[in-house]
Design a protein around this motif. Structure first.
Motif, PDB file in Angstrom:
ATOM      1  N   ASP A 208       0.806  -1.219   0.000  1.00 22.59           N
ATOM      2  CA  ASP A 208       0.000   0.000   0.000  1.00 22.59           C
ATOM      3  C   ASP A 208       0.840   1.272   0.000  1.00 22.59           C
ATOM      4  OD1 ASP A 208       1.077  -0.307   2.482  1.00 22.59           O
ATOM      5  OD2 ASP A 208      -0.778   0.086   3.597  1.00 22.59           O
ATOM      6  N   SER A 209       2.110   1.168  -0.388  1.00 26.60           N
ATOM      7  CA  SER A 209       3.007   2.325  -0.311  1.00 26.60           C
ATOM      8  C   SER A 209       2.862   3.283  -1.476  1.00 26.60           C
ATOM      9  CB  SER A 209       4.464   1.844  -0.256  1.00 26.60           C
ATOM     10  OG  SER A 209       4.836   1.248  -1.496  1.00 26.60           O
ATOM     11  N   GLY A 210       2.250   2.843  -2.563  1.00 22.22           N
ATOM     12  CA  GLY A 210       2.209   3.646  -3.778  1.00 22.22           C
ATOM     13  C   GLY A 210       3.381   3.401  -4.707  1.00 22.22           C
ATOM     14  N   TRP A 211       4.337   2.593  -4.265  1.00 24.17           N
ATOM     15  CA  TRP A 211       5.472   2.216  -5.093  1.00 24.17           C
ATOM     16  C   TRP A 211       5.191   0.848  -5.721  1.00 24.17           C
ATOM     17  CZ3 TRP A 211      10.929   4.162  -4.544  1.00 24.17           C
ATOM     18  CH2 TRP A 211      10.968   5.424  -3.934  1.00 24.17           C
ATOM     19  N   ASN A 212       5.736   0.620  -6.904  1.00 28.54           N
ATOM     20  CA  ASN A 212       5.666  -0.717  -7.478  1.00 28.54           C
ATOM     21  C   ASN A 212       6.792  -1.542  -6.863  1.00 28.54           C
ATOM     22  OD1 ASN A 212       4.714  -2.783  -9.258  1.00 28.54           O
ATOM     23  ND2 ASN A 212       6.541  -2.428 -10.516  1.00 28.54           N
ATOM     24  N   ALA A 213       6.430  -2.472  -5.994  1.00 20.74           N
ATOM     25  CA  ALA A 213       7.417  -3.265  -5.256  1.00 20.74           C
ATOM     26  C   ALA A 213       7.684  -4.579  -5.969  1.00 20.74           C
ATOM     27  CB  ALA A 213       6.930  -3.525  -3.833  1.00 20.74           C
ATOM     28  N   ILE A 214       8.970  -4.909  -6.106  1.00 22.77           N
ATOM     29  CA  ILE A 214       9.399  -6.146  -6.766  1.00 22.77           C
ATOM     30  C   ILE A 214      10.266  -6.927  -5.787  1.00 22.77           C
ATOM     31  CG2 ILE A 214      10.747  -7.133  -8.660  1.00 22.77           C
ATOM     32  CD1 ILE A 214      10.018  -4.652 -10.308  1.00 22.77           C
ATOM     33  N   HIS A 215       9.948  -8.194  -5.610  1.00 24.23           N
ATOM     34  CA  HIS A 215      10.719  -9.074  -4.725  1.00 24.23           C
ATOM     35  C   HIS A 215      11.558 -10.013  -5.576  1.00 24.23           C
ATOM     36  CE1 HIS A 215      10.635 -13.008  -2.205  1.00 24.23           C
ATOM     37  NE2 HIS A 215      11.766 -12.355  -1.988  1.00 24.23           N
ATOM     38  N   VAL A 216      12.860 -10.067  -5.283  1.00 19.63           N
ATOM     39  CA  VAL A 216      13.765 -10.964  -6.000  1.00 19.63           C
ATOM     40  C   VAL A 216      14.284 -12.003  -5.008  1.00 19.63           C
ATOM     41  CG1 VAL A 216      15.792 -11.170  -7.465  1.00 19.63           C
ATOM     42  CG2 VAL A 216      14.421  -9.078  -7.538  1.00 19.63           C
TER      43      VAL A 216
END
Length: 494
Positions: A208-216
């Motif tokens: 819900d941060s507004g950032w596009n979060a990517i997990h590697v």
């Protein structure tokens, strides 16, 4: 080949040469395809998560990537900078990179930027700057933690900001970079290992941060899947061998394994004595390290009863038994220093290792865990001290035997000195900020954060036994014990 086509080909070649001389080559046709820019222009290969990251920066103003170790984070961040500067018209774009330390800025990310730039990209690149037509268009900086004006004065239609090793970026700089990405065509990429579960980077990686979060996840990278990549790339990525070593060293439930291998933010456990985040807070850039205090300043230092680090050199010695290593840790004032470790089947070998460390450090005191063979080692060292003359090794050195199984100073809070040592020196002294753990190795960190505690029948803090820790994580926490002994200033047990 027709004459007209030949003329156009020659003209294009001449324009390219002229453009290269002016430093104005750009690849506008790749402005919406960063992956093709890397594969076509740079002739390099990307694996699937790197592709996802590049396309996210193209499509989203804010991208946050929390990744395991050795998945090509700095490589892809550098290629994003190369794509950004090469595919915009000169004067339209600007790129800023930052990291917690200047060494990370210059030696990691900008090293990769320089490698990409050599492949026919516009302008000139030095250690931390990119110039086109005598105008700076990109730079890497490590500003002060609270220097909110560090990036002011940057104006361009398309500004790219890279926050490398983002867990170590202080909150004030997160706010500062937002002031330079005011246009719709601007982008921010925050990328790094997820070390601190309480920091701003962790918040940016939330759904819900507004950032596009990517997990590697390192366990889902090509060396663990059937994804096809060139062998030269495969050799650079996290390997099964390294993961197996980390399993044995840290244990799969360790916060370090969670962060460095799985690429997830570790949670500080309710029963953990020392948190990873509290240790990371005491690891500094060289320019930001607290100075070593003078003798006159020690009275004003943060202290906890008599367990406090003043300006002396102390060696903490955890003597190995039953196949464990003997580990020696140096402390210089508040700083955790060098370490010596070796298997010492007999006490004479342990003494020789201690003497070697003494020759290199010239300590004022040596704290030795006297449980087991440690009693004899303390006696032998005291004999050597009494025989030493001025100028000789060990002359004037104080030898303290510390029995961690003995009664503590604060009997109302702790059953044994071992519990007090881990809680007061390990937990409270670290949380107070009265240590400099910049040079601490990951093995010792892994052991420090592995120890658990519980309340005994009387409500006192009881640290799990060394045997219980060994059974749970697969090894004895000897490195951590030596570190805590180096910071201990209680009265000698013998």
């Amino acid at each position: 080949m027709t004459t007209e086509f030949a003329e156009r080909t020659v003209e294009a070649a001449l324009l390219e040469v002229a453009g290269r001389k002016r430093g104005r080559i750009h690849y506008a046709e790749y402005s919406q395809d960063p992956v093709a820019f890397v594969t076509d222009v740079l002739d390099e290969h990307l694996w699937s998560k790197q592709i996802e990251i590049m396309e996210s920066v193209r499509d989203n103003r804010h991208t946050a990537v929390h990744s395991s170790h050795a998945t090509g984070k700095s490589f892809v961040a550098a290629r994003i900078v190369a794509w950004w500067m090469s595919c915009h018209e000169p004067g339209e774009a600007f790129a800023i990179t930052t990291a917690p330390t200047f060494a990370q800025v210059r030696a990691i990310l900008w090293r990769e930027i320089r490698r990409a730039h050599r492949k026919n990209l516009p302008g000139k690149v030095n250690q931390t700057e990119w110039w086109i037509d005598n105008e700076i268009v990109a730079f890497g900086r490590k500003p002060g933690d609270y220097d909110t004006d560090a990036f002011q004065g940057v104006h361009a239609r398309a500004v790219l900001v890279i926050l490398d090793e983002a867990s170590g970026i202080p909150p004030a700089l997160w706010e500062a970079v937002e002031t330079v990405v005011t246009n719709a065509d601007c982008r921010i990429l925050a990328i790094g290992n997820p070390d601190d579960p309480h920091g701003e980077f962790a918040r940016k990686c939330q759904p819900d941060s507004g950032w596009n979060a990517i997990h590697v996840n390192g366990l889902e990278s090509p060396n663990f899947t059937d994804e096809q990549i060139p062998d030269e790339l495969r050799e650079l990525l996290i390997s099964r061998t390294w993961v197996d070593e980390r399993k044995a060293e840290w244990g799969v439930d360790s916060p370090l394994f969670v962060s460095k291998v799985r690429g997830l933010f570790p949670e500080d456990t309710d029963d953990g004595v020392i948190s990873l985040s509290s240790i990371r807070a005491l690891q500094y850039d060289e320019g930001d390290r607290p100075p070593l205090p003078t003798h006159q300043e020690t009275d004003h230092m943060v202290g906890i009863t008599e367990i406090v680090a003043d300006y002396d050199v102390c060696l903490g010695v955890d003597v190995g038994a039953g196949g464990d290593q003997t580990v020696i840790r140096e402390r210089q004032g508040i700083r955790a220093g060098r370490q010596w470790a070796a298997r010492t089947p007999d006490s004479e070998e342990a003494i020789n290792l201690i003497l070697r460390a003494c020759a290199e450090t010239q300590p004022d005191r040596i704290n030795v865990d006297v449980i087991g063979v440690g009693w004899g080692i303390v006696g032998r060292l005291r004999g050597l001290v009494s025989e030493a003359s001025p100028g000789q090794l060990l002359y004037g050195v104080r030898i303290d035997g510390v029995n961690v199984g003995a009664s503590p100073r604060d009997k109302e809070r702790f059953p044994k000195l071992r519990d007090e040592l881990w809680w007061v020196v390990g937990r409270e002294l670290i949380q107070s900020g009265a240590m400099d753990l910049t040079d601490l190795d990951e093995t010792t960190i892994g052991q420090l954060i592995s120890r658990r505690y519980a309340a005994d029948a009387g409500g006192r803090v009881e640290i799990e036994s060394k045997d219980d820790t060994r059974r749970r994580i697969g090894r004895s926490p000897d490195n951590a014990d030596a570190l805590l002994l180096a910071f201990y200033r209680g009265a000698p047990a013998w």
